[in-house]
Design an enzyme around this catalytic site. Structure first.
Site, PDB file in Angstrom:
ATOM      1  N   HIS A 119       0.782  -1.248   0.066  1.00  0.00           N
ATOM      2  CA  HIS A 119      -0.021  -0.112   0.070  1.00  0.00           C
ATOM      3  C   HIS A 119       0.690   1.267   0.024  1.00  0.00           C
ATOM      4  CE1 HIS A 119      -3.542  -2.445   1.713  1.00  0.00           C
ATOM      5  NE2 HIS A 119      -3.391  -2.622   0.332  1.00  0.00           N
ATOM      6  N   CYS A 130       3.384  15.511 -13.113  1.00  0.00           N
ATOM      7  CA  CYS A 130       4.677  15.128 -13.757  1.00  0.00           C
ATOM      8  C   CYS A 130       5.074  13.830 -13.169  1.00  0.00           C
ATOM      9  CB  CYS A 130       5.704  16.316 -13.884  1.00  0.00           C
ATOM     10  SG  CYS A 130       6.528  16.128 -12.171  1.00  0.00           S
ATOM     11  N   CYS A 150       7.024  21.696 -10.767  1.00  0.00           N
ATOM     12  CA  CYS A 150       6.252  22.147 -11.968  1.00  0.00           C
ATOM     13  C   CYS A 150       4.924  22.682 -11.579  1.00  0.00           C
ATOM     14  CB  CYS A 150       5.982  20.765 -12.724  1.00  0.00           C
ATOM     15  SG  CYS A 150       4.680  19.698 -12.036  1.00  0.00           S
ATOM     16  N   GLY A 187      -1.560  -9.485  12.399  1.00  0.00           N
ATOM     17  CA  GLY A 187      -2.140  -8.065  12.942  1.00  0.00           C
ATOM     18  C   GLY A 187      -2.848  -7.536  11.449  1.00  0.00           C
ATOM     19  N   THR A 188      -3.541  -8.300  10.880  1.00  0.00           N
ATOM     20  CA  THR A 188      -4.506  -7.879   9.884  1.00  0.00           C
ATOM     21  C   THR A 188      -5.975  -8.187   9.787  1.00  0.00           C
ATOM     22  OG1 THR A 188      -4.977  -7.696   7.283  1.00  0.00           O
ATOM     23  CG2 THR A 188      -3.472  -9.284   8.283  1.00  0.00           C
ATOM     24  N   ASN A 213      -3.168 -12.626  15.888  1.00  0.00           N
ATOM     25  CA  ASN A 213      -4.124 -11.437  15.957  1.00  0.00           C
ATOM     26  C   ASN A 213      -4.858 -11.666  17.259  1.00  0.00           C
ATOM     27  OD1 ASN A 213      -6.409  -9.884  15.129  1.00  0.00           O
ATOM     28  ND2 ASN A 213      -5.784  -9.953  13.133  1.00  0.00           N
ATOM     29  N   GLU A 215      -7.972 -10.935  17.516  1.00  0.00           N
ATOM     30  CA  GLU A 215      -9.076 -11.494  17.176  1.00  0.00           C
ATOM     31  C   GLU A 215      -9.166 -12.462  16.146  1.00  0.00           C
ATOM     32  OE1 GLU A 215     -11.259  -7.719  17.192  1.00  0.00           O
ATOM     33  OE2 GLU A 215     -11.023  -7.723  15.226  1.00  0.00           O
TER      34      GLU A 215
END
Ligand code: OAD
Length: 247
Positions: A119, A130, A150, A187-188, A213, A215
């Site tokens: 990500h 640009c 720019c 942890g996701t 995790n 949960e």
């Protein structure tokens, strides 16, 4: 913390040569960086549709710029925790690839050699006109935004909702998983695709899957070994076992 490991998990750790750690914001929670979902999660307090997509940025670039500056400050003050540091130490015993959804740099700051950032990275900024990366960030202009040389708007180098993941990074993640013996999913919430699909992909590659995790998640049923609890303590405890038979 001492942890009693089941025989099949110890066998998998003993046999493995290549390991992938697939991480999400939960691994950085113990560093004081808020997660996205759950009661204390960022998306419970702020609206992703107003902050984390391209249209929101075009509509109100100053607001989105401030939001990312706020998060950048939290990340800069944070330190890698025992979870990040244990993953780095696993490199003494295995070929390790980290595949992360996090944009916070903490795996790299912990020392991990191969970190695939699905990500993006909150420290990166690039011009929407640009396309060039900002080497140094300029001062904000009068309207409260950062501008490229720019004149175009500088945006954070993170993947927003509705945007594609960087193809080369995602492909590299699949290759690393396909070659690995063991995949830790840490942890996701596994709610954001296509990143979350990597766990099904790992299952299809016959990897031994370990989930850590606080949960259960929609991917828990795919895990060969599941630990409910904080990633820092669990990864440190698993590393202690590894040191006993590989140290
Ligand atoms: P979430 O906030 O969706 O999930 C965090 C997970 O970590 C939850 O399942 C928690 O139970 C768990 N957790 C919390 N503290 C923990 C701890 N100390 N140890 C272990 N687990 C813990 O975060 P992600 O799954 O990373 O996307 O979210 C995925 C994506 O959604 C993010 O990359 C971000 C967000 O919108 C983009 O910015 C594109």
């Amino acid at each position: 913390m001492s942890l009693l490991l089941e025989k099949h998990f110890i066998d998998a750790l003993k046999k493995a040569r290549r390991i992938v750690f697939f991480t999400g914001s939960g691994i950085s929670a113990e560093s004081g960086i808020p997660t996205f979902r759950g009661e204390e999660g960022l998306w419970n307090k702020f609206k992703p549709e107003e902050l984390a997509n391209f249209n929101a940025f075009i509509k109100n670039p100053a607001l989105v710029t401030d939001w990312y500056n706020f998060r950048r400050e939290i990340v800069r003050k944070a330190l890698p925790n025992p979870g990040h540091l244990s993953i780095y130490e696993f490199e003494k015993f295995y070929d390790v690839t980290v595949v992360t959804q996090n944009v916070d740099n903490l795996h790299k700051r912990a020392g991990s050699s191969i970190v695939l950032e699905l990500h993006g990275n909150i420290e990166r900024n690039f011009c929407i006109s640009c396309g060039k990366d900002a080497v140094e960030m300029p001062e904000k202009d009068k309207s409260g935004v950062f501008r490229c040389e720019c004149g175009g708007l500088l945006r954070p180098g993170v993947v927003w909702f509705g945007e594609n993941l960087p193809t080369a990074i995602f492909d590299a993640a699949e290759v690393a998983i396909s070659k690995s013996d063991l995949v830790f999913v840490v942890g996701t919430s596994l709610q954001v695709y296509p990143a979350a699909s990597l766990v099904q992909f790992a299952k299809g590659c016959n990897c031994y899957i370990v989930e850590i995790n606080t949960e259960n998640t929609p991917g828990s049923y795919l895990a060969d070994q599941k630990f409910i609890g904080k990633s820092g303590a669990h990864l440190s405890a698993i590393l202690e076992h590894v040191k006993r038979f590989r140290g």
